[in-house]
Design a protein around this motif. Structure first.
Motif, PDB file in Angstrom:
ATOM      1  N   TYR A   4      24.837   8.210  13.652  1.00  0.00           N
ATOM      2  CA  TYR A   4      23.598   8.547  12.951  1.00  0.00           C
ATOM      3  C   TYR A   4      22.785   7.298  12.627  1.00  0.00           C
ATOM      4  CZ  TYR A   4      20.586  10.207   9.144  1.00  0.00           C
ATOM      5  OH  TYR A   4      19.503  10.489   8.349  1.00  0.00           O
ATOM      6  N   GLU A  31      17.846   9.947  12.692  1.00  0.00           N
ATOM      7  CA  GLU A  31      18.066  11.353  12.356  1.00  0.00           C
ATOM      8  C   GLU A  31      17.633  12.304  13.476  1.00  0.00           C
ATOM      9  OE1 GLU A  31      16.764  14.666   8.978  1.00  0.00           O
ATOM     10  OE2 GLU A  31      16.173  12.559   8.769  1.00  0.00           O
ATOM     11  N   SER A  32      16.450  12.078  14.044  1.00  0.00           N
ATOM     12  CA  SER A  32      15.933  13.038  15.024  1.00  0.00           C
ATOM     13  C   SER A  32      16.820  13.121  16.261  1.00  0.00           C
ATOM     14  CB  SER A  32      14.504  12.663  15.419  1.00  0.00           C
ATOM     15  OG  SER A  32      14.466  11.362  16.006  1.00  0.00           O
ATOM     16  N   ARG A  70      20.208  14.803  15.367  1.00  0.00           N
ATOM     17  CA  ARG A  70      20.127  16.265  15.279  1.00  0.00           C
ATOM     18  C   ARG A  70      19.993  16.886  16.673  1.00  0.00           C
ATOM     19  NH1 ARG A  70      19.666  18.531  10.422  1.00  0.00           N
ATOM     20  NH2 ARG A  70      19.171  17.230   8.610  1.00  0.00           N
TER      21      ARG A  70
END
Length: 454
Positions: free
Chosen positions: A132, A137-138, A141
């Motif tokens: 991470y 984050e993007s 995910r």
């Protein structure tokens, strides 16, 4: 960490190497390596790992091994960069490194480990958090969504899958009596693994009457034999670990079954068995712990407390021993601890009495059991030929009395093969009961991972 800190006088480009595969690297593994491991490994470590898989010998002899210079030339890196690339793969559990020597000279054995599945990777605190932080984050995910598998589409569907014998027809006599030729071939593969489904001492655990259990569950709760068979490993492990007879086990299976599908619910079943054990242990073990144990002559230079400990370790099953240990400190065995202990018992790597000593040792300095730490200690004991509880106590004493190396540390305890400073590993085991402490521990471990190249 530099190469000179560890192997500068032994590790040279002329030293040979040999690759030992553990499993097979398939296309799915390569996708996971590229998506999940590459951002953490870096390109040189990633390339080294894949190159070593390509160098797995087919018909070559170990006497015909190549030197490290061959690898460094292909990768275009020097000795120091090779070492840094290798230890990164080691820290992520992809390579285990061994040193050996024969008449030709010293050489290294690289045991290549398959990467974790995507599910295992994302469930691992260190790996998932470090990934991470590396990709943001993007992207994190997006990768999680790519590898997540939703089974919600199966809701409301009816399975019509055919069984083997519905499609393929075999001679009835062959089904009952395995042909000798098949039995002979099967025997050639029986020695491949020392693992067993049920690992507790056979003489201490009565055999489960499977046919009786199937009949009783069918009559009382209308749960099919196929459903029982699908959960056979779990049922056998619960029977062996908690010593539950067929009557009690059938009642627990029926009371925890899914009332809509009338199928076994493994999660509820395990919780019900654990709750039953905790309730009963509060009554029976409290008196059992207080019993005086008649100790033999001190032939092994053990003091009375050690002899009492060994006597209890030999007498109690792991679940009972854990409950007794927790009661001595006015605690109780939690569900997470019991699950960790049951998983450890089912690994079939040590006798019951030795496992009990391991539990005692860990609880001396840690409030709870954690599976990674148990595996670390068990790994060390197995490599040092610990077979009896007496051997275990001797190993503990030898370890505690040996000189300590303050610089020694390990990034991933469950992958450790060498004798480990257990007290330091314990400090890195997150305490699930305190989220703030867990967060601080993870941040400390991540900071050490980031600084490992310095």
């Amino acid at each position: 960490m530099s190469a000179s800190n560890f192997e500068s006088d032994k590790f040279t480009p002329l030293v040979g190497y040999w690759c030992l595969p553990s499993g097979h690297l398939n296309d799915d593994d390569r996708h996971i390596l590229t998506d999940l491991y590459l951002p953490i490994l870096g390109i040189e470590s990633f390339s080294l790992y894949l190159l070593l898989w390509e160098k797995v010998p087919n018909k070559e002899l170990v006497s015909q091994r190549k030197s490290h210079a061959d690898l460094m030339s292909l990768l275009g890196i020097d000795l120091r960069r090779f070492y840094q690339a290798r230890i990164k793969a080691e820290a992520l559990g992809l390579i285990r490194t061994y040193q050996k020597k024969d008449e030709i000279g010293p050489y290294y054995i690289y045991q290549l480990i398959e990467p974790l599945t995507a599910e295992e990777f994302f469930q691992d605190d260190l790996l998932s958090i470090f990934l991470y932080e590396q990709i943001g984050e993007s992207k994190f995910r997006a990768l999680a969504k790519k590898y997540s598998q939703s089974k919600s589409i199966l809701n409301g569907s009816n399975e019509i899958t055919k069984d083997f014998l519905e499609v393929f027809k075999l001679n009835n006599n062959d089904l009952i009596n395995t042909p000798s030729q098949v039995a002979d071939v099967q025997s050639d593969f029986n020695g491949g693994s020392d693992k067993k489904k049920v690992t507790l001492d056979a003489e201490k655990v009565p055999q489960l009457d499977w046919e009786f259990l199937v009949d009783r569950v069918d009559q009382l709760y209308k749960i099919s034999a196929d459903d029982l068979l699908e959960n056979q490993e779990l049922i056998l492990s619960l029977h062996a670990f908690y010593d539950i007879d067929e009557n009690v086990l059938s009642n627990l299976i029926g009371s925890t079954a899914n009332i809509v599908t009338n199928k076994i619910d493994p999660v509820r079943l395990k919780k019900a068995v654990q709750d039953r054990f905790e309730k009963n242990s509060n009554i029976s073990l409290r008196q059992q712990v207080k019993e005086e144990v008649e100790t033999p002559a001190n032939d092994n230079n053990l003091d009375r407390s050690e002899q009492l400990l060994i006597s209890q370790a030999k007498k109690l099953r792991p679940a009972e021993f854990l409950a007794a240990e927790k009661q001595r400190s006015n605690g109780f065995p939690g569900t997470v601890e019991s699950n960790a202990l049951r998983k450890m018992a089912m690994k079939a790597i040590m006798p019951t009495a030795v496992l009990n000593i391991l539990v005692h040792y860990i609880l001396q300095t840690s409030p709870t059991l954690q599976l990674p730490l148990m595996e670390t200690v068990a790994n060390d004991w197995q490599q040092n030929n610990v077979k009896t509880p007496e051997d275990a106590l001797k190993r503990i004493n030898d370890f505690q009395n040996r000189p300590r190396n303050p610089k020694q540390r390990y990034n991933k305890p469950r992958r450790i093969e060498q004798a480990t400073d257990w007290s330091k590993v314990k400090a890195k085991v997150p305490n699930k009961k305190n989220s703030a402490t867990e967060k601080n521990d993870l941040q400390d471990r991540l900071r050490k991972l980031r600084n490992k190249d310095n």
